[in-house]
Scaffold this motif. Structure first.
Motif, short mmCIF file in Angstrom:
data_model
loop_
_atom_site.label_atom_id
_atom_site.label_comp_id
_atom_site.label_asym_id
_atom_site.label_seq_id
_atom_site.Cartn_x
_atom_site.Cartn_y
_atom_site.Cartn_z
N LYS A 14 0.86 -1.35 -0.14
CA LYS A 14 0.11 -0.08 -0.05
C LYS A 14 0.80 1.15 0.08
O LYS A 14 0.70 2.40 -0.78
N ALA A 17 2.49 1.52 -3.57
CA ALA A 17 1.62 2.17 -4.44
C ALA A 17 1.31 3.62 -4.25
O ALA A 17 1.25 4.25 -5.29
N THR A 18 1.07 4.03 -3.11
CA THR A 18 0.84 5.42 -2.77
C THR A 18 1.95 6.40 -2.92
O THR A 18 1.74 7.41 -3.67
N ASP A 58 -2.93 11.21 -1.69
CA ASP A 58 -1.91 10.22 -1.46
C ASP A 58 -1.19 10.37 -0.31
O ASP A 58 -0.80 9.54 0.48
N VAL A 61 -3.44 9.11 2.36
CA VAL A 61 -3.34 7.50 2.24
C VAL A 61 -1.94 7.06 3.32
O VAL A 61 -1.98 6.10 3.98
N VAL A 65 -2.50 4.68 6.29
CA VAL A 65 -1.79 3.33 6.31
C VAL A 65 -0.75 3.31 7.68
O VAL A 65 -1.11 2.23 8.22
N GLU A 84 -7.98 5.17 8.65
CA GLU A 84 -8.25 4.99 7.35
C GLU A 84 -9.59 5.28 6.67
O GLU A 84 -9.71 6.36 5.92
N THR A 141 -2.76 0.92 -9.14
CA THR A 141 -3.17 1.06 -7.80
C THR A 141 -4.47 0.05 -7.57
O THR A 141 -4.50 -0.49 -6.43
N ALA A 145 -4.79 -2.45 -4.64
CA ALA A 145 -5.64 -2.45 -3.52
C ALA A 145 -6.68 -3.79 -3.50
O ALA A 145 -6.94 -3.99 -2.29
N SER A 150 -7.67 -3.10 0.49
CA SER A 150 -7.56 -1.89 0.96
C SER A 150 -8.96 -0.93 0.48
O SER A 150 -8.41 -0.55 -0.80
N LEU A 153 -7.44 2.57 -0.69
CA LEU A 153 -6.29 2.58 -1.76
C LEU A 153 -7.30 2.59 -3.08
O LEU A 153 -7.04 3.12 -4.12
N ASN A 156 -8.70 5.67 -3.76
CA ASN A 156 -7.56 6.27 -4.27
C ASN A 156 -7.40 6.03 -5.71
O ASN A 156 -7.34 6.91 -6.82
#
Length: 381
Positions: A14, A17-18, A58, A61, A65, A84, A141, A145, A150, A153, A156
């Motif tokens: 996660k 990716a963010t 982002d 997130v 996280v 979250e 993403t 996710a 998530s 995510l 997002n």
């Protein structure tokens, strides 16, 4: 069932990716707003602000996280996953505010046509590039996710998809202005703003439903109920309650078992229900199982039941002649009443007169004590 990642691996994915999304959105924000100003495109500037909101999401997130991945503690026995959810509410609120500012600015320009911006042809290339970049970022993403389960995510990822769609609108708006439709760029900016507002509202409402412990989707609850019914030893189920916390689901269930099995067997059936649901459903983190001897959901008797010491005193009174011979007794609470099983030595069963007396006294106890329905006598060898 999909492969379940451990918490550490999930958090790393996660975060990665963010960070990738944040890097891409820094680049997009700079080129969109920069070329939007230089190229005289209100729609591209609005799209740049949209990318800036992606960057802010982002950052949210990343913070969520880190906070949500902390282990459960004394003050937060269910963990910190709802950080979250709170972050998602903040993200949605921010998107609504951004869209409102864009609408106000564009409407102000549309009220005075001479202030309308005429975009440069180069802004078309920036919009086209943004579409390709955001579509790639959406798929990247979304894949992570799903792997990490998530919701934040995934939200997002859809935010990034909306950026790609808004860039399509910008592309058409700029193209229309270049073809001789001066209001097209401003209208495209308004469409982008409304898209951003809709995404924000969806995020806020979905997260609020989670914060007030809204149940899981009805089709998933039906699957859970069916799975419980299939477990050996379960005769019924009632008071099935579910709730969401971050990407995790929690279940409370009252199951009905044979009323005459032992406590340990009922406990074993409850454990089987818990383990099977966690194994079959990826999102289920924990299950609280209450074992009932009957479906007591409709019972409305809140009077104090006969407790074990109450029954013991009654047995000592009605069976006073043999109270020292009572080896044990069991109590069953059924249909709002009590059934008592008395365990006596086998030697008493051979004494006809004593046996008749026991039978008479047990019948008298069940007749005189309203809460006692039946009294059974067993002789132990």
């Amino acid at each position: 069932m999909a492969e379940i990642l451990d918490a550490a691996s999930s958090d790393k994915l996660k975060a990665r990716a963010t960070y990738v999304g944040a890097g891409v959105n820094v680049f997009q924000t700079l080129i969109k707003i920069g070329f939007g100003i230089l190229g005289q495109s209100a729609a591209l500037i609005a799209d740049g602000i949209h990318s800036l909101s992606d960057l802010l999401s982002d950052l949210l997130v990343i913070i969520a996280v880190k906070m949500g991945s902390r282990e459960a503690d004394y003050e937060h026995p269910y963990g910190h996953r709802r950080f979250e959810t709170i972050a998602t509410v903040l993200l949605g609120t921010g998107l609504i505010a951004v869209s409102g500012a864009i609408v106000w600015h564009v409407l102000e320009r549309m009220s005075t046509p001479e202030k309308l911006l005429i975009p440069d042809v180069n802004t078309l290339a920036i919009a086209a590039l943004s579409i390709l970049v955001n579509e790639w970022l959406y798929h990247y993403t979304k894949r992570i996710a799903k792997e990490t389960r998530s919701k934040l995510l995934l939200a997002n990822a859809w935010h990034q998809r909306s950026d790609a769609i808004s860039s399509v609108v910008v592309l058409f708006g700029i193209g229309a202005v270049l073809l001789g439709y001066p209001f097209a760029d401003a209208i495209a900016a308004l469409v982008v703003a409304l898209m951003v507002a809709k995404i924000g509202l969806n995020l806020v409402f979905d997260s609020i439903k989670e914060l007030v412990d809204t149940s899981l989707p009805p089709e998933l609850v039906a699957e859970i109920r069916e799975a419980i019914h299939q477990i050996d030893g379960v005769e019924g189920i009632h008071l099935l309650r579910t709730r969401q916390m971050g990407e995790d689901a929690y279940i409370d269930a009252h199951i009905v078992v044979d009323p005459r099995i032992t406590v340990s067997e009922g406990h074993s059936i409850g454990d089987a229900v818990r383990d099977d649901l966690i194994r079959r459903f990826d999102d289920v983190m924990d299950v609280l199982v209450h074992v009932d001897p009957e479906d007591d959901q409709a019972l409305d008797d809140h009077a104090r039941p006969l407790m074990r010491h109450d029954v013991q005193r009654l047995l000592e009174y009605y069976l006073a002649d043999i109270k020292r011979s009572i080896e044990d007794f069991r109590i069953h609470y059924l249909d709002g009443q009590v059934e008592v099983e008395v365990i006596l030595p086998f030697s008493l069963s051979a004494q006809a007169q004593q046996l008749e007396h026991i039978k008479k006294q047990c019948a008298l106890m069940s007749a005189e004590v309203s809460k006692i329905n039946k009294v059974f006598v067993f002789f132990k060898t």
